[in-house]
Motif scaffolding. Sequence first.
Motif, PDB file in Angstrom:
ATOM      1  N   LEU A 304      12.066   9.680 -19.174  1.00 39.28           N
ATOM      2  CA  LEU A 304      11.791  10.899 -18.421  1.00 39.28           C
ATOM      3  C   LEU A 304      10.902  10.597 -17.225  1.00 39.28           C
ATOM      4  O   LEU A 304      10.187   9.592 -17.181  1.00 39.28           O
ATOM      5  N   GLY A 305      10.986  11.492 -16.248  1.00 40.72           N
ATOM      6  CA  GLY A 305      10.178  11.333 -15.056  1.00 40.72           C
ATOM      7  C   GLY A 305      10.341  12.514 -14.131  1.00 40.72           C
ATOM      8  O   GLY A 305      10.901  13.559 -14.497  1.00 40.72           O
ATOM      9  N   ALA A 306       9.857  12.362 -12.914  1.00 44.85           N
ATOM     10  CA  ALA A 306       9.886  13.435 -11.928  1.00 44.85           C
ATOM     11  C   ALA A 306       9.895  12.817 -10.546  1.00 44.85           C
ATOM     12  O   ALA A 306       9.620  11.620 -10.375  1.00 44.85           O
ATOM     13  N   THR A 307      10.222  13.626  -9.565  1.00 47.53           N
ATOM     14  CA  THR A 307      10.088  13.161  -8.190  1.00 47.53           C
ATOM     15  C   THR A 307       8.628  13.276  -7.762  1.00 47.53           C
ATOM     16  O   THR A 307       7.834  14.011  -8.362  1.00 47.53           O
ATOM     17  N   GLY A 308       8.276  12.563  -6.721  1.00 40.20           N
ATOM     18  CA  GLY A 308       6.885  12.536  -6.298  1.00 40.20           C
ATOM     19  C   GLY A 308       6.382  13.849  -5.754  1.00 40.20           C
ATOM     20  O   GLY A 308       5.188  14.153  -5.848  1.00 40.20           O
ATOM     21  N   ASP A 309       7.280  14.652  -5.165  1.00 38.45           N
ATOM     22  CA  ASP A 309       6.836  15.859  -4.477  1.00 38.45           C
ATOM     23  C   ASP A 309       7.503  17.137  -4.959  1.00 38.45           C
ATOM     24  O   ASP A 309       7.035  18.233  -4.609  1.00 38.45           O
ATOM     25  N   TYR A 356       9.319   7.274 -15.368  1.00 37.77           N
ATOM     26  CA  TYR A 356       9.645   6.845 -14.011  1.00 37.77           C
ATOM     27  C   TYR A 356       9.112   7.886 -13.031  1.00 37.77           C
ATOM     28  O   TYR A 356       8.848   9.046 -13.384  1.00 37.77           O
ATOM     29  N   SER A 357       8.971   7.487 -11.779  1.00 35.88           N
ATOM     30  CA  SER A 357       8.618   8.411 -10.702  1.00 35.88           C
ATOM     31  C   SER A 357       9.467   8.072  -9.490  1.00 35.88           C
ATOM     32  O   SER A 357       9.489   6.921  -9.036  1.00 35.88           O
ATOM     33  N   PHE A 358      10.178   9.058  -8.973  1.00 39.11           N
ATOM     34  CA  PHE A 358      11.044   8.858  -7.804  1.00 39.11           C
ATOM     35  C   PHE A 358      10.234   9.169  -6.548  1.00 39.11           C
ATOM     36  O   PHE A 358       9.773  10.291  -6.361  1.00 39.11           O
ATOM     37  N   GLU A 359      10.065   8.177  -5.678  1.00 34.18           N
ATOM     38  CA  GLU A 359       9.136   8.293  -4.555  1.00 34.18           C
ATOM     39  C   GLU A 359       9.791   8.211  -3.183  1.00 34.18           C
ATOM     40  O   GLU A 359       9.095   8.318  -2.170  1.00 34.18           O
ATOM     41  N   TRP A 360      11.106   8.019  -3.125  1.00 35.65           N
ATOM     42  CA  TRP A 360      11.748   7.881  -1.808  1.00 35.65           C
ATOM     43  C   TRP A 360      11.711   9.216  -1.070  1.00 35.65           C
ATOM     44  O   TRP A 360      12.186  10.229  -1.578  1.00 35.65           O
ATOM     45  N   PRO A 361      11.138   9.257   0.149  1.00 34.01           N
ATOM     46  CA  PRO A 361      11.013  10.533   0.863  1.00 34.01           C
ATOM     47  C   PRO A 361      12.258  10.843   1.689  1.00 34.01           C
ATOM     48  O   PRO A 361      12.643  10.070   2.575  1.00 34.01           O
ATOM     49  N   SER A 362      12.883  11.952   1.400  1.00 35.24           N
ATOM     50  CA  SER A 362      14.021  12.375   2.214  1.00 35.24           C
ATOM     51  C   SER A 362      13.540  12.700   3.625  1.00 35.24           C
ATOM     52  O   SER A 362      12.616  13.512   3.800  1.00 35.24           O
ATOM     53  N   GLY A 367       9.870  14.555   2.049  1.00 28.83           N
ATOM     54  CA  GLY A 367       9.210  14.033   0.864  1.00 28.83           C
ATOM     55  C   GLY A 367      10.207  13.760  -0.243  1.00 28.83           C
ATOM     56  O   GLY A 367      11.431  13.941  -0.076  1.00 28.83           O
ATOM     57  N   ALA A 368       9.678  13.300  -1.368  1.00 25.85           N
ATOM     58  CA  ALA A 368      10.515  13.061  -2.548  1.00 25.85           C
ATOM     59  C   ALA A 368      10.682  14.388  -3.274  1.00 25.85           C
ATOM     60  O   ALA A 368      10.033  14.671  -4.283  1.00 25.85           O
ATOM     61  N   ALA A 369      11.548  15.228  -2.726  1.00 26.47           N
ATOM     62  CA  ALA A 369      11.659  16.626  -3.143  1.00 26.47           C
ATOM     63  C   ALA A 369      12.500  16.780  -4.405  1.00 26.47           C
ATOM     64  O   ALA A 369      13.223  15.863  -4.832  1.00 26.47           O
TER      65      ALA A 369
END
Length: 460
Positions: A304-309, A356-362, A367-369
Amino acid sequence: MDSLDAPGEPVTVHAPAGTIIGRRSGRVRRFLGIPYAEAPVGARRFAPPVPRGRFPEPFDASRHGATAQRVPLYATTTIPEPSIPGDDVLTVGIVAPAADDDRRPFPVLVWIHGGGFLAGSPASPWYDGRAFTRDGVVCVTVGYRLGVDGFAPLDDVLPNLGLRDLLLALDWVQENIAAFGGDPDRVTIAGQSAGGAAVLALLSSPSGSGRFHRAVSLSGAVFNVGTGAARELLERLGHRLGVPPTRTGFGSRTVEQIQQAVLDLRSERSDDAPVLVPCAGDDILPVLIADGLTVHGHDVPVLLGATGDEFDSGAGPEATAAARAAGTRVTDTLFRSACARTAAARRQALAGTWLYSFEWPSPVLGGAAHCVDLPFFFDVLDAPGVARALGPNPPAELATLMHADLTGFVRGQEPAWARATGVLGDPAREYGRPGAALASDTTGVFDPVARAMFPAAETC
């Protein structure tokens, strides 16, 4: 795949549910809109789902089934979410490798769509499982009841009908997926947003035992919502519709009318907190989800995880860094807190928990929305709507890596990074963080929110 119809030539499967005719395109077979339950209309509305009987004639599975969503929550959504009319909203869609693929039986991924338990669509092209079939996985998408019809705490209605739908769909998978090449002993449930929250709810439920073997929650939440707020919403909703907030009252209005009324009420108030969500106090969720996670599902490996923003993108680098350090954003309190809470609840579990954490900013969303990780995990960067959300050149190598990690987990592999144990400094895999490798195994990603939730976490 953009069309609601499956491409290719007819292909037939003989399953316990009956003869099902889908479409084959190359090495990919698609069987769409297969009812797993009787249509929830008439006397079956606001009632537990009833298993669909065996099809008396060959069932045409060439087109996506009807969706529970009739009125989208927003004029524009990040994910394309088509609404499809019809009564049969309790359906599964199956995307499977070719029947002569020598890797069978294939592990199975059962995908639960998001949408705040009020909206969303299993027919989204972002959920097409073609990349999973390429890698030897059967992908199943599930439709379930939403909003008032799925989660309203009405006095004369069993709670959590939407979760009961999902449980029945998992039973259908157990009984039928072998006919499509799937392995009923290797079923992973996965979902994003409300779908991720549903995964955590099912993981915490005694009813989930034996129905799935692994679990993946993307941007899921652990809800602790009492029925009071929901009943207040139902009172206002009934007043707007001119009916009492009862099964009979709401049953006299169409799903479209109710969903439009919910949308209108939401537009009048700034408070957007979800209240029509899974709630505790019945046989499905006897206790709060957070408490259920401490005792159930401990034999199920969890990713499990989340996006950064999430819902806090676009604030700018400096403001975002300061807010993230405080751990008080909606992103933290609703989504990232669920990661820390779940890891802590599963501290004694035999099966592992990985974060996990998804950090790639669109570049489009700043941001990592919320939702932008989905095309990477599904490896569908060419799907409709992706360029609008991610820009013209999202990194394909990141999609390859993330999809491989998810596929490996579904196959039964242990992730390459260390397990989380629900304490400060928990390990996690960061995807796409600017200035770092595509995947960086690090620690402390969830520490700000963990400190707020578990002040004594250092000594746990």
